[in-house]
Write a protein that holds these residues in place. Structure first.
Motif, PDB file in Angstrom:
ATOM      1  N   ALA A  78       3.857   1.609  -1.232  1.00  0.00           N
ATOM      2  CA  ALA A  78       4.411   1.802  -2.579  1.00  0.00           C
ATOM      3  C   ALA A  78       3.348   2.334  -3.531  1.00  0.00           C
ATOM      4  O   ALA A  78       3.606   3.204  -4.359  1.00  0.00           O
ATOM      5  CB  ALA A  78       4.979   0.477  -3.099  1.00  0.00           C
ATOM      6  N   GLU A  79       2.129   1.813  -3.382  1.00  0.00           N
ATOM      7  CA  GLU A  79       1.046   2.218  -4.274  1.00  0.00           C
ATOM      8  C   GLU A  79       0.714   3.692  -4.079  1.00  0.00           C
ATOM      9  O   GLU A  79       0.552   4.448  -5.042  1.00  0.00           O
ATOM     10  CB  GLU A  79      -0.187   1.350  -3.972  1.00  0.00           C
ATOM     11  N   ILE A  80       0.604   4.120  -2.821  1.00  0.00           N
ATOM     12  CA  ILE A  80       0.257   5.514  -2.540  1.00  0.00           C
ATOM     13  C   ILE A  80       1.340   6.452  -3.068  1.00  0.00           C
ATOM     14  O   ILE A  80       1.047   7.542  -3.551  1.00  0.00           O
ATOM     15  CB  ILE A  80       0.064   5.711  -1.018  1.00  0.00           C
ATOM     16  N   HIS A  81       2.600   6.007  -3.010  1.00  0.00           N
ATOM     17  CA  HIS A  81       3.692   6.868  -3.444  1.00  0.00           C
ATOM     18  C   HIS A  81       4.075   6.648  -4.903  1.00  0.00           C
ATOM     19  O   HIS A  81       5.091   7.170  -5.362  1.00  0.00           O
ATOM     20  CB  HIS A  81       4.915   6.657  -2.536  1.00  0.00           C
ATOM     21  N   GLY A  82       3.275   5.841  -5.597  1.00  0.00           N
ATOM     22  CA  GLY A  82       3.502   5.675  -7.017  1.00  0.00           C
ATOM     23  C   GLY A  82       4.805   4.991  -7.367  1.00  0.00           C
ATOM     24  O   GLY A  82       5.351   5.204  -8.453  1.00  0.00           O
ATOM     25  N   GLU A  83       5.351   4.192  -6.457  1.00  0.00           N
ATOM     26  CA  GLU A  83       6.598   3.505  -6.765  1.00  0.00           C
ATOM     27  C   GLU A  83       6.310   2.175  -7.453  1.00  0.00           C
ATOM     28  O   GLU A  83       5.439   1.430  -7.027  1.00  0.00           O
ATOM     29  CB  GLU A  83       7.384   3.254  -5.474  1.00  0.00           C
ATOM     30  N   PRO A  84       7.040   1.878  -8.527  1.00  0.00           N
ATOM     31  CA  PRO A  84       6.743   0.654  -9.278  1.00  0.00           C
ATOM     32  C   PRO A  84       7.074  -0.609  -8.488  1.00  0.00           C
ATOM     33  O   PRO A  84       6.393  -1.617  -8.629  1.00  0.00           O
ATOM     34  CB  PRO A  84       7.607   0.770 -10.524  1.00  0.00           C
ATOM     35  N   SER A 112      -4.768  -2.161  -2.767  1.00  0.00           N
ATOM     36  CA  SER A 112      -4.599  -0.973  -1.931  1.00  0.00           C
ATOM     37  C   SER A 112      -5.942  -0.349  -1.577  1.00  0.00           C
ATOM     38  O   SER A 112      -6.177   0.031  -0.429  1.00  0.00           O
ATOM     39  CB  SER A 112      -3.725   0.047  -2.656  1.00  0.00           C
ATOM     40  N   ILE A 169       0.838  -1.198   0.000  1.00  0.00           N
ATOM     41  CA  ILE A 169       0.000   0.000   0.000  1.00  0.00           C
ATOM     42  C   ILE A 169       0.873   1.249   0.000  1.00  0.00           C
ATOM     43  O   ILE A 169       0.607   2.213  -0.719  1.00  0.00           O
ATOM     44  CB  ILE A 169      -0.948  -0.020   1.213  1.00  0.00           C
ATOM     45  N   ARG A 226      -2.472  -4.397  -7.849  1.00  0.00           N
ATOM     46  CA  ARG A 226      -1.970  -3.660  -6.699  1.00  0.00           C
ATOM     47  C   ARG A 226      -2.905  -2.519  -6.315  1.00  0.00           C
ATOM     48  O   ARG A 226      -3.115  -2.239  -5.141  1.00  0.00           O
ATOM     49  CB  ARG A 226      -0.588  -3.096  -7.028  1.00  0.00           C
TER      50      ARG A 226
END
Ligand SMILES: [K+]
Ligand SMILES: [K+]
Lengths: 443, 443
Positions: free
Chosen positions: A325-331, B350, A323, B346
């Protein structure tokens, strides 16, 4: 039968079923029940399942309903369940065939999650030795305390020490007192060894071995060990602080204790959702907010390949990092400089959501079968599914169908996620790797 | 402010905040409250938030507390919230600058999920037209029924028809009766148009447009449309059958109705968790098992880019297919011959788990602030977060802090997942594709 054996993932549930069946049979002997006559089949089945699945929910009072023989059977079932039916089956296979076939090895790997197959035999022995000596040490401390502090006769003190040590280390939640261990709420010499045994048992052997090996070099710890150690600490703190905060003034729980005893009880109950199941305070008197917080902690559970249940710490923290990573847009999902593969993410997701589905279905079924309110039924469902054994006290009064639902939940909770994970492990395929990668254990 | 505008994802929450602020101000005017004097600020804030976020939870009786002016303000806020503040902001931007900047376009894309930017202006107009004509049609049917069946005067009937049509199509859950629409429980001429409007509104415009275009060629439907249509049907059936089964003999709900009326009420309540929020039976009298089932249906919610809330149908079904693939050891997640990208998986994960976290935190907070049991508080929390508006009736009696928690949940539920999804959409990166791929909308 040959079809079954061709699918090693099915050996684990079958082994658990066999252990439960044997346990039920032994508990139905007239010698097992105090006063004789043997218990009703459902009582024997429930108790055997609870013991083999190291849950600790009970429909009768372990202290008074069973004879010492019956209690010995329960202790043996706990030991078998905690060590892992699979491990015993592997050892049995060793004795019979004098060799470790690939099938046996794969099953053992799925259960104890040790990547290096060649070390399997050594691991089995080391697990047994570590378990034995740890349990002996805790039993000795408890026996001394029971003998000196409570004037028990030596034989009684040793028996009591051994039973509660085995029950604690295997996160089984059974006690030889009618009120769990509430009588020792203010005695750190009993509470702390039990809490330590539960916490260590819930960490799991892969982490314990790594800690023994690399204790002074935390920089070398694997992601799995880091998550487990960190997660154990965080959830312990949340659980203890939650109990302190919510129960501080509750006359039915912490309210009547002095401040040091409040802290002792809160720490003890902070450890138990992961998933020891013993209690020094009455969960039937807990405030609803404490029960809801405990619901979440029980559902998360303890370390992978440990005696604890739940979806496991690694599953929870991998999902939290997904989550993030998803919120911060990291692949990529990265935990302490290691990328978490999408296969691992998918496993974590599946384990967690299947858990939610089982708990939802269990609670809904219990609601239709009984007239209890949703809060306590959810608590009992999660306690069974995560093999915790904490209870607000309604289990003995449930109708037979509801008891069978709990039996099924305990079995699924202990075996189901393992089965799923095994099925996944046996069929996983190679993927392209872009970074040095590591697969923490989920489920 | 310039920093904010550089991050288009932040425009949506800010626009909602502005609408809520304006609505609160209007409702605080003395002219809004029946009897004059203006309502307390918290009442105005709660009502405005509930209207803009098309939720329908109320702390006062909409029918008697507000003047026709106040009710008109509520209806306008519903319309603005349902159509999407963003859409209006884009139109405003059009009027001011006569051009569609990339920033505006990206925000509009994130909200209405239309991939082709060049069609944006046309889509905005088509959405408005479809909405207008559908609402007019439903309003006309309702007004006719109110006039003929209940002897209302023409002006009253038209006003009543218009309000309930707007409230239904926007899934807002507000009604001009003190008991929601319970008075019409046995009247299909009122129940069915309202249920139809709620169901169509909860499907979402991308799906509606595709259905209009390709109604006779289901083979051409996108994965998103298939999931939404199939999911709407499945959840409607589960909801209706659940209500029938659990409430059949309950004297407080279906028990006093004849069989056809039982079915009508069950179908009506089967539609409402997705997320209409009107009720023809008293949720305060529902059995706990019905409330728990409704909890799950409300949490799942309706179609993406619709007026419905919840984690959305596509999110739920994508996750179900992920678990299916995981259990069967398949490397790819495939829904009707289309691979679901791991980025989409993903996102779904999330959205769902953040939803669980919000609902858990909300319920725990309400438990500490009030003395209600966990079941009804969980129901109220999910109803607020999924912007449903169904209630067991405890909202008006909550303390101010608990009302503010619900305000926050309604806002987060309506804006939060959009924000997260937007943040993700704006930062997503190219990946390697192995198969023809499609990205159904999640969140
Ligand atoms: K346990
Ligand atoms: K609503």
């Amino acid at each position: 039968m040959r079809r079954t054996l061709r699918h090693p993932a099915r050996i684990v549930p079958i082994a658990f079923l066999v252990a439960i069946a044997v346990g039920t049979g032994l508990l139905m002997l007239p010698a097992a029940r105090a006063g004789g006559g043997g218990p009703p089949p459902l009582t024997a089945l429930f108790t055997a399942t609870s013991a083999v699945c190291v849950t600790g929910l009970t429909v009768v009072d372990t202290a008074t309903y069973w004879t010492p023989f019956g209690q010995g059977v329960i202790m043996a079932l706990i030991q078998i369940g905690g060590y892992g039916i699979m491990t015993l089956a592997t050892l049995l296979g060793l004795l019979v065939s004098r060799r470790l076939g690939l099938r046996t090895r794969l099953v053992a790997q799925a259960e104890s999650r040790v990547d290096d197959l060649s070390q399997l035999r050594g691991v089995l022995i080391r697990v047994a030795l570590l378990m034995f000596w740890f349990e002996v040490a805790i039993a000795a401390i408890l026996a001394l305390r029971f003998a000196i502090g409570y004037g028990q006769r030596p034989a009684t003190a040793i028996w009591q020490g051994a039973f509660h040590s085995v029950s604690s280390f295997n996160n089984a939640g059974f006690a030889l007192y009618s009120d769990s261990v509430m009588g020792f709420a203010t005695d750190p010499w009993v509470c702390l060894p039990i809490a330590l045994a539960v916490a260590v048992g819930a960490v799991g052997f892969p982490v314990l071995f790594e800690l023994v090996r690399e204790f002074r070099r935390p920089a070398c710890w694997s992601v799995h060990t880091r998550i487990t150690v960190f997660g154990t600490g965080v959830l312990l703190a949340i659980g203890a602080l939650g109990v302190l905060l919510f129960e501080w003034t509750n006359p039915g729980t912490l309210g009547r204790l002095g401040v040091p005893d409040k802290v002792l009880a809160a720490v003890f109950q902070g450890v138990m959702p992961r998933s020891g199941g013993l209690s020094t305070v009455d969960y039937g008197q807990m405030r609803p907010e404490t029960l809801v917080l405990t619901d979440a902690l029980m559902f998360i559970g303890g370390g992978s390949a440990s005696t604890a249940g739940g979806i496991k710490l690694t599953t929870f923290f991998v999902l939290a990092f997904v989550i993030w990573a998803e919120i911060h847009g990291e692949p990529d999902v990265v935990i302490s400089r290691r990328r978490i593969s999408s296969a691992t993410q998918r496993q974590a997701l599946s384990v967690a959501l299947l858990g939610v589905a089982f708990v939802f279905a269990g609670t809904l079924t219990l609601l239709t079968l009984t007239s209890y309110p949703p809060g306590p039924l959810l608590f009992e469902t999660i306690s069974a599914f995560a093999t915790v054994g904490l209870s607000t006290g309604l289990t003995p009064a449930l109708p037979p169908a509801a008891k069978l639902v709990l039996v099924l939940l305990m079995f699924l909770g202990r075996v189901g996620t393992i089965t799923v994970a095994t099925g996944m492990a046996l069929r996983s395929r190679r993927r392209l790797y872009r970074l040095p990668e590591e697969r923490p254990i989920v489920g």
